[in-house]
Design a protein around this motif. Structure first.
Motif, PDB file in Angstrom:
ATOM      1  N   ASP A  17       0.777  -1.182   0.064  1.00 16.92           N
ATOM      2  CA  ASP A  17      -0.165  -0.028   0.197  1.00 16.92           C
ATOM      3  C   ASP A  17       0.915   1.109  -0.091  1.00 16.92           C
ATOM      4  N   LEU A  18       2.352   1.200   0.407  1.00 19.04           N
ATOM      5  CA  LEU A  18       2.872   2.394   0.387  1.00 19.04           C
ATOM      6  C   LEU A  18       3.815   2.626  -0.814  1.00 19.04           C
ATOM      7  N   LYS A  19       4.219   3.901  -0.847  1.00 21.45           N
ATOM      8  CA  LYS A  19       4.905   4.483  -1.899  1.00 21.45           C
ATOM      9  C   LYS A  19       5.850   5.344  -1.321  1.00 21.45           C
ATOM     10  N   ILE A  20       7.247   5.529  -2.056  1.00 25.30           N
ATOM     11  CA  ILE A  20       8.121   6.237  -1.644  1.00 25.30           C
ATOM     12  C   ILE A  20       7.574   7.911  -1.442  1.00 25.30           C
ATOM     13  N   GLY A  21       7.720   8.341  -0.629  1.00 26.07           N
ATOM     14  CA  GLY A  21       7.481   9.766  -0.146  1.00 26.07           C
ATOM     15  C   GLY A  21       6.103   9.948   0.826  1.00 26.07           C
ATOM     16  N   ASP A  22       5.259   8.846   0.791  1.00 30.07           N
ATOM     17  CA  ASP A  22       4.307   8.954   1.552  1.00 30.07           C
ATOM     18  C   ASP A  22       4.564   9.472   2.888  1.00 30.07           C
ATOM     19  N   ARG A  23       3.583  10.249   3.508  1.00 32.76           N
ATOM     20  CA  ARG A  23       3.911  11.290   4.781  1.00 32.76           C
ATOM     21  C   ARG A  23       2.711  10.804   5.718  1.00 32.76           C
ATOM     22  N   PHE A  24       3.164  10.579   6.747  1.00 33.86           N
ATOM     23  CA  PHE A  24       2.181  10.333   7.971  1.00 33.86           C
ATOM     24  C   PHE A  24       2.168  11.369   9.175  1.00 33.86           C
ATOM     25  N   ASP A  25       1.371  12.009   9.534  1.00 30.49           N
ATOM     26  CA  ASP A  25       1.395  13.034  10.287  1.00 30.49           C
ATOM     27  C   ASP A  25       0.110  12.916  11.267  1.00 30.49           C
ATOM     28  N   THR A  26      -0.438  11.857  11.451  1.00 27.71           N
ATOM     29  CA  THR A  26      -1.929  11.959  12.098  1.00 27.71           C
ATOM     30  C   THR A  26      -1.682  11.556  13.645  1.00 27.71           C
ATOM     31  N   ALA A  27      -0.484  11.085  13.960  1.00 31.97           N
ATOM     32  CA  ALA A  27      -0.561  10.715  15.296  1.00 31.97           C
ATOM     33  C   ALA A  27      -0.814  11.867  16.301  1.00 31.97           C
ATOM     34  N   PRO A  28      -1.322  11.565  17.413  1.00 26.61           N
ATOM     35  CA  PRO A  28      -1.534  12.684  18.365  1.00 26.61           C
ATOM     36  C   PRO A  28      -0.214  12.912  19.038  1.00 26.61           C
ATOM     37  N   ALA A  29      -0.147  14.596  19.298  1.00 26.50           N
ATOM     38  CA  ALA A  29       0.827  15.099  20.046  1.00 26.50           C
ATOM     39  C   ALA A  29       0.833  14.710  21.511  1.00 26.50           C
ATOM     40  N   MET A  30       2.123  14.602  21.984  1.00 34.52           N
ATOM     41  CA  MET A  30       2.206  13.971  23.418  1.00 34.52           C
ATOM     42  C   MET A  30       2.841  15.202  24.418  1.00 34.52           C
ATOM     43  N   ARG A  31       2.325  15.443  25.298  1.00 29.43           N
ATOM     44  CA  ARG A  31       2.909  16.204  26.169  1.00 29.43           C
ATOM     45  C   ARG A  31       3.696  15.319  27.295  1.00 29.43           C
ATOM     46  N   LEU A  32       5.007  15.794  27.487  1.00 28.11           N
ATOM     47  CA  LEU A  32       5.884  14.841  28.606  1.00 28.11           C
ATOM     48  C   LEU A  32       5.567  15.405  29.932  1.00 28.11           C
ATOM     49  N   THR A  33       5.047  14.724  30.703  1.00 25.92           N
ATOM     50  CA  THR A  33       4.595  15.019  32.287  1.00 25.92           C
ATOM     51  C   THR A  33       5.283  14.212  33.198  1.00 25.92           C
ATOM     52  N   ASP A  34       5.157  14.826  34.403  1.00 25.71           N
ATOM     53  CA  ASP A  34       5.791  14.053  35.480  1.00 25.71           C
ATOM     54  C   ASP A  34       5.344  12.476  35.633  1.00 25.71           C
ATOM     55  N   GLY A  35       4.066  12.587  35.362  1.00 27.68           N
ATOM     56  CA  GLY A  35       3.303  11.028  35.635  1.00 27.68           C
ATOM     57  C   GLY A  35       3.756  10.106  34.287  1.00 27.68           C
ATOM     58  N   LEU A  36       3.850  10.700  33.122  1.00 26.86           N
ATOM     59  CA  LEU A  36       4.278   9.858  32.043  1.00 26.86           C
ATOM     60  C   LEU A  36       5.744   9.354  32.247  1.00 26.86           C
ATOM     61  N   ALA A  37       6.515  10.359  32.975  1.00 22.19           N
ATOM     62  CA  ALA A  37       7.793   9.982  33.069  1.00 22.19           C
ATOM     63  C   ALA A  37       8.004   8.915  34.139  1.00 22.19           C
ATOM     64  N   ALA A  38       7.309   8.906  35.170  1.00 23.72           N
ATOM     65  CA  ALA A  38       7.233   8.145  36.344  1.00 23.72           C
ATOM     66  C   ALA A  38       6.665   6.727  35.966  1.00 23.72           C
ATOM     67  N   VAL A  39       5.765   6.615  35.112  1.00 28.27           N
ATOM     68  CA  VAL A  39       5.406   5.164  34.607  1.00 28.27           C
ATOM     69  C   VAL A  39       6.437   4.564  33.653  1.00 28.27           C
ATOM     70  N   HIS A  40       6.828   5.467  32.891  1.00 29.31           N
ATOM     71  CA  HIS A  40       7.884   4.913  31.999  1.00 29.31           C
ATOM     72  C   HIS A  40       9.070   4.522  32.792  1.00 29.31           C
ATOM     73  N   HIS A  41       9.694   5.149  33.706  1.00 29.57           N
ATOM     74  CA  HIS A  41      10.724   4.974  34.551  1.00 29.57           C
ATOM     75  C   HIS A  41      10.495   3.573  35.605  1.00 29.57           C
ATOM     76  N   ALA A  42       9.103   3.266  35.904  1.00 28.82           N
ATOM     77  CA  ALA A  42       8.948   2.221  36.476  1.00 28.82           C
ATOM     78  C   ALA A  42       8.873   0.851  35.601  1.00 28.82           C
ATOM     79  N   ILE A  43       8.807   1.074  34.300  1.00 28.50           N
ATOM     80  CA  ILE A  43       8.971  -0.222  33.366  1.00 28.50           C
ATOM     81  C   ILE A  43      10.511  -0.405  32.911  1.00 28.50           C
TER      82      ILE A  43
END
Length: 336
Positions: A17-43
């Motif tokens: 389905d893919l072609k050279i030059g296809d551009r994907f930009d629909t992923a949600p932006a994500m804010r880096l938070t203390d909570g996100l960092a804490a869970v990531h560190h726990a893993i």
């Protein structure tokens, strides 16, 4: 995805389905938070001082918000790129992951993924067709400042046997750049403040050729939780019905290797980038990761401290005791 003529379906594209030059930009932006960092560190763990000591972080980086651990940043970027690789069979390698700036907690990351290479995989009797997809991943912050710009290669299933051959960039060389280019993201940092606050070994105490082997490993746990945390959509990390057993996200293995690196070098300031990273074999939840770290070369910076080029080689031991090679990672650490 911006190419209007493509319909990729809810579960992402197949290889053809893919072609050279296809551009994907629909992923949600994500804010880096203390909570996100804490869970990531726990893993995945890790002991980078700047990610835990807000006062030290401010004195070194000059920014009031706390420093965001690099493993958290690259996991978010990779997760955002998986809008392309929801059907991935495996991820094969990364090339040229270098930080253009060092984000802080509170920054928001967004990612654009562009197809730069396509190569059909060798056909095998009885195996459905598949192909290799090389992507360029560009991550920026809320002010459109570049954060990461790197490539990765994944294997996707194909709808039918591919006969159009190799297109675009597929055999990417191991990435190299100058010390000045590598250190540009932290050129304003006060490494003298770090040297005064943190005990050695610092840059001047390290020697090329030294090999460090950790006696203790780290078990792989909370694998689907890490994939969910970082918006990783690859079905193989969530759904055991796809292949009989879930495959651990490759960044999970890298994150554990990075955490082990901070045990080898407790005075490591941060990781500035990767020359390359190859996944040598699959990892599953319950495996235990052990790594061996080699200092390949050291480059002094004119402003003090320096870059240490490292190679981390990781093995996984499964629940039956079988040992396999899983990671070959060449990266650059910043030392004061």
């Amino acid at each position: 995805m911006t190419r209007e003529s493509s319909t990729i379906g809810i579960d992402g594209p197949f290889y053809d389905d893919l072609k050279i030059g296809d551009r994907f930009d629909t992923a949600p932006a994500m804010r880096l938070t203390d909570g996100l960092a804490a869970v990531h560190h726990a893993i995945v763990g890790g002991r980078l001082r700047l990610a835990f000591d807000a006062d030290l972080s401010a004195s070194v980086t000059g920014r009031p918000p706390p420093f965001a651990a690099p493993a958290l940043v690259w996991d978010v970027a990779i997760g955002q790129s998986t809008v392309v690789t929801q059907r991935a069979i495996a991820n094969l390698f990364y090339r040229g992951l270098f930080f253009r700036q060092a984000p802080s907690i509170g920054d928001t990351l967004k990612t654009v993924t562009t197809i730069i290479g396509l190569r059909p995989a060798s056909a095998k009797p009885g195996r459905p067709p598949r192909g290799l997809v090389t992507m360029r991943i560009a991550t920026s912050d809320q002010d459109d400042r570049p954060v990461l710009d790197f490539c990765r290669c994944a294997m996707l299933p194909a709808r039918q046997a591919e006969d159009s051959g190799v297109r675009g960039e597929t055999d990417l060389p191991r990435s190299e750049q100058t010390a000045v280019q590598t250190a540009a993201a932290v050129e304003s940092w006060n490494l003298e403040a770090y040297r005064k606050a943190v005990q050695s070994p610092h840059f001047g105490d390290l020697r090329a050729g030294t090999v460090h082997r950790l006696a203790g490993g780290d078990v792989v746990s909370s694998a689907p939780e890490l994939a969910r945390l970082t918006m990783n959509l690859a079905t193989i990390h969530h759904d055991s019905t796809q292949s009989g057993r879930r495959l651990v996200y490759g960044g999970h293995t890298i994150g554990l290797a990075a955490a082990q690196l901070t045990r080898v070098f407790p005075s490591l300031v941060t990781i500035l980038g990767w020359h390359d990273c190859d996944h040598l074999g699959p990892v599953h939840e319950g495996d235990t990761i052990h790594s061996e770290v080699t200092i390949e070369r050291c480059e002094a910076l004119s402003s003090g401290g320096g870059l240490v080029h490292l190679r981390s080689f990781a093995r996984a031991t499964d629940l039956s005791g079988k040992v396999s090679d899983v990671l070959d990672w060449r990266l650059i650490g910043l030392f004061a």
